[in-house]
Design a protein around this motif. Structure first.
Motif, PDB file in Angstrom:
ATOM      1  N   TYR A  28       4.681   2.366   2.663  1.00  0.00           N
ATOM      2  CA  TYR A  28       4.123   1.424   1.679  1.00  0.00           C
ATOM      3  C   TYR A  28       3.597   2.178   0.452  1.00  0.00           C
ATOM      4  O   TYR A  28       3.861   1.793  -0.692  1.00  0.00           O
ATOM      5  CB  TYR A  28       2.999   0.589   2.305  1.00  0.00           C
TER       6      TYR A  28
ATOM      7  N   GLN B  93       4.943   1.991  -3.362  1.00  0.00           N
ATOM      8  CA  GLN B  93       4.049   1.727  -4.502  1.00  0.00           C
ATOM      9  C   GLN B  93       4.176   2.796  -5.582  1.00  0.00           C
ATOM     10  O   GLN B  93       4.090   2.493  -6.771  1.00  0.00           O
ATOM     11  CB  GLN B  93       2.586   1.649  -4.032  1.00  0.00           C
TER      12      GLN B  93
ATOM     13  N   GLU C 171      10.016  -3.947   4.464  1.00  0.00           N
ATOM     14  CA  GLU C 171       8.671  -4.324   4.923  1.00  0.00           C
ATOM     15  C   GLU C 171       7.622  -3.995   3.850  1.00  0.00           C
ATOM     16  O   GLU C 171       6.710  -4.782   3.587  1.00  0.00           O
ATOM     17  CB  GLU C 171       8.346  -3.579   6.223  1.00  0.00           C
ATOM     18  N   ALA C 172       7.781  -2.823   3.207  1.00  0.00           N
ATOM     19  CA  ALA C 172       6.846  -2.432   2.140  1.00  0.00           C
ATOM     20  C   ALA C 172       6.934  -3.409   0.976  1.00  0.00           C
ATOM     21  O   ALA C 172       5.913  -3.840   0.413  1.00  0.00           O
ATOM     22  CB  ALA C 172       7.157  -1.014   1.668  1.00  0.00           C
TER      23      ALA C 172
ATOM     24  N   GLU D 283       7.901  -6.518   1.098  1.00  0.00           N
ATOM     25  CA  GLU D 283       7.352  -7.810   1.517  1.00  0.00           C
ATOM     26  C   GLU D 283       5.824  -7.773   1.553  1.00  0.00           C
ATOM     27  O   GLU D 283       5.153  -8.726   1.147  1.00  0.00           O
ATOM     28  CB  GLU D 283       7.925  -8.174   2.901  1.00  0.00           C
ATOM     29  N   THR D 284       5.260  -6.655   2.016  1.00  0.00           N
ATOM     30  CA  THR D 284       3.795  -6.508   2.034  1.00  0.00           C
ATOM     31  C   THR D 284       3.241  -6.598   0.619  1.00  0.00           C
ATOM     32  O   THR D 284       2.237  -7.283   0.365  1.00  0.00           O
ATOM     33  CB  THR D 284       3.392  -5.149   2.649  1.00  0.00           C
ATOM     34  N   ALA D 285       3.914  -5.939  -0.312  1.00  0.00           N
ATOM     35  CA  ALA D 285       3.466  -5.976  -1.712  1.00  0.00           C
ATOM     36  C   ALA D 285       3.575  -7.388  -2.277  1.00  0.00           C
ATOM     37  O   ALA D 285       2.668  -7.882  -2.945  1.00  0.00           O
ATOM     38  CB  ALA D 285       4.307  -5.014  -2.549  1.00  0.00           C
ATOM     39  N   ARG D 286       4.704  -8.060  -1.961  1.00  0.00           N
ATOM     40  CA  ARG D 286       4.890  -9.430  -2.470  1.00  0.00           C
ATOM     41  C   ARG D 286       3.812 -10.362  -1.929  1.00  0.00           C
ATOM     42  O   ARG D 286       3.210 -11.141  -2.669  1.00  0.00           O
ATOM     43  CB  ARG D 286       6.278  -9.948  -2.062  1.00  0.00           C
ATOM     44  N   ARG D 287       3.524 -10.217  -0.620  1.00  0.00           N
ATOM     45  CA  ARG D 287       2.542 -11.092  -0.003  1.00  0.00           C
ATOM     46  C   ARG D 287       1.151 -10.862  -0.597  1.00  0.00           C
ATOM     47  O   ARG D 287       0.422 -11.793  -0.886  1.00  0.00           O
ATOM     48  CB  ARG D 287       2.522 -10.825   1.510  1.00  0.00           C
ATOM     49  N   THR D 288       0.811  -9.585  -0.787  1.00  0.00           N
ATOM     50  CA  THR D 288      -0.507  -9.238  -1.340  1.00  0.00           C
ATOM     51  C   THR D 288      -0.725  -9.924  -2.679  1.00  0.00           C
ATOM     52  O   THR D 288      -1.775 -10.493  -2.945  1.00  0.00           O
ATOM     53  CB  THR D 288      -0.626  -7.716  -1.522  1.00  0.00           C
TER      54      THR D 288
ATOM     55  N   ASP E  28      -2.853  -1.256  -7.499  1.00  0.00           N
ATOM     56  CA  ASP E  28      -2.745  -0.263  -6.429  1.00  0.00           C
ATOM     57  C   ASP E  28      -2.645   1.181  -6.904  1.00  0.00           C
ATOM     58  O   ASP E  28      -2.327   2.073  -6.111  1.00  0.00           O
ATOM     59  CB  ASP E  28      -1.565  -0.578  -5.476  1.00  0.00           C
TER      60      ASP E  28
END
Length: 417
Positions: A255, A259, A318-319, A321-326, A381
């Motif tokens: 992740y 970033q 996954e990274a 998607e995590t960024a998009r969700r955040t 970030d």
């Protein structure tokens, strides 16, 4: 088109990998007519390679993809000496045990970019300790050292720079270029290797190897260097407030790696897509043409593709998607508080300290400045290092927000209206 006839040089040139080539026509003709073997040397000074090694790894990747044979040479022997190129001071000497441990960590990365013998490929991982550690010093001086002119060695930039600054250059380090030149000749003898590649700061060392090959083996050897990469703002590639950008997941999470690429400067997106992904050039051209806030989409593609090469497609997705969700969930006020501000504020420029105090993440502008000095505040970030930083519309993500963070758990989104 680059003007080269061989696939190998054509791909490297069109993607921006070439700074200098010795005898380009002869190398082009050789690469067109037969499979060539080329190598790049890598130090074993840390348990992982960092992003500075990514460019040479990609050069070896494209060499293999265009039908040739790459050698990743581990500097198990030369790491005991230390390369003075680009260094201001002597490097600490590592023990055999530490070098061995570092080698294990470094090996993990190469398998993601190259296919080795036994895995359906022809790539070789060599270690110069195999021939350097058992050298007889007197024989080496007689057989190899006699071909080197001290006058010429003193004229090399790597040596001259240290001497001009009156910084000590040990005899150990002074020998480095002789050992590197000998590596080239030894690999030629063992594998038929005819090309050494590296960063532009290695040109002098590589040319010494070409000269030694001609004197010792009457061999025609070649050099190819890549430009040293700096960002469009002039910063050194891969240096962040948090330190080096490592390629091993145990030193930097997928992740955080994602970033790093997501925060590429606008002016570097096209160049980095060519150098650090395997996307076709026409697709890169389409992404590079995106303007305004749409360039964030290109940055996400760069981040995901670059992360997939090092950490695998699943970890990259996954990274992303995590960024998009955040961002997106925060934008819809699911998890993160949102502070609505006038768009004209961003157009004029909003001081970062003011932004954090307005968002309630700092008690005052002076508190925000204190937090910045301690490395506790982030924008999108990325750790804020300049208390005079000004937020503008350029800092808006593709979701149309700016994410302010205090530590790991407190976040506020700025949303212009």
């Amino acid at each position: 088109m680059s003007g080269y006839k061989s696939d190998f040089l054509n791909v490297l040139a069109s993607r921006g990998f070439i700074h200098q080539v010795s005898e380009p026509d002869a190398l082009d003709s050789l690469a067109q007519s037969k499979q060539i073997t080329a190598y790049i040397g890598f130090d074993c000074t840390a348990p992982s390679l960092h992003i500075g090694s990514l460019l040479p790894i990609m050069m070896l990747h494209w060499l293999q993809q265009t039908g040739h044979r790459p050698i990743a040479l581990m500097g198990g022997g030369t790491t005991r000496v230390g390369d003075p190129s680009g260094k201001d001071e002597s490097r600490r000497v590592l023990t055999e045990e530490i070098i061995g441990e570092n080698l294990k960590g470094i090996r993990q990365v190469f398998g993601k970019f190259l296919k080795f013998d036994g895995d359906g490929g022809n790539a070789i991982m060599a270690n110069n300790a195999d021939w350097l550690n058992s050298l007889n010093y007197i024989d080496f001086l007689r057989d190899v050292g006699r071909h080197f002119s001290v006058n010429r060695m003193l004229a090399f930039d790597s040596v001259k720079l240290r001497l001009d600054r009156q910084q000590e250059l040990s005899f150990l380090e002074f020998n480095y270029m002789i050992l590197q030149a000998y590596d080239f000749v030894e690999l030629h003898k063992r594998t038929g290797c005819v090309l050494q590649m590296g960063g532009s700061d290695q040109w002098g060392n590589i040319v010494s190897g070409i000269d030694l090959g001609r004197r010792m083996a009457n061999a025609q050897l070649f050099a190819l260097t890549a430009p040293l990469i700096t960002t469009s703002s002039g910063a050194k590639m891969g240096k962040t407030a948090a330190g080096a950008v490592w390629l091993n997941a145990d030193l930097m999470s997928p992740y955080d790696y994602w970033q790093f690429w997501r925060n590429t400067e606008d002016g570097d997106v096209s160049r980095f897509l060519k150098l650090f992904t395997v996307l076709p050039l026409d697709e890169i051209g389409r992404l590079a043409a995106l303007q305004g806030s749409e360039i964030n989409e290109a940055k996400k593609v760069l981040a995901t593709e670059a992360t997939a090469l090092v950490h695998g497609r699943a970890a990259a997705d996954e990274a992303a998607e995590t960024a998009r969700r955040t961002f997106e969930e925060g934008e819809h006020a699911e998890n993160l508080p949102t502070l609505k501000i006038s768009v004209s504020l961003l157009e004029q420029g909003l001081g970062v300290s003011n932004a954090f105090s307005s968002a309630g993440l700092a008690s005052s502008n002076s508190d925000a400045r204190r937090q910045i000095k301690g490395g506790g505040l982030k924008v999108n970030d990325v750790t804020v290092t300049d208390e005079k930083m000004v937020l503008t519309t350029k800092d808006l993500t593709s979701e149309g927000v700016i994410k302010l963070s205090l530590g790991r758990k407190r976040h506020v989104l700025l949303k212009p209206l």
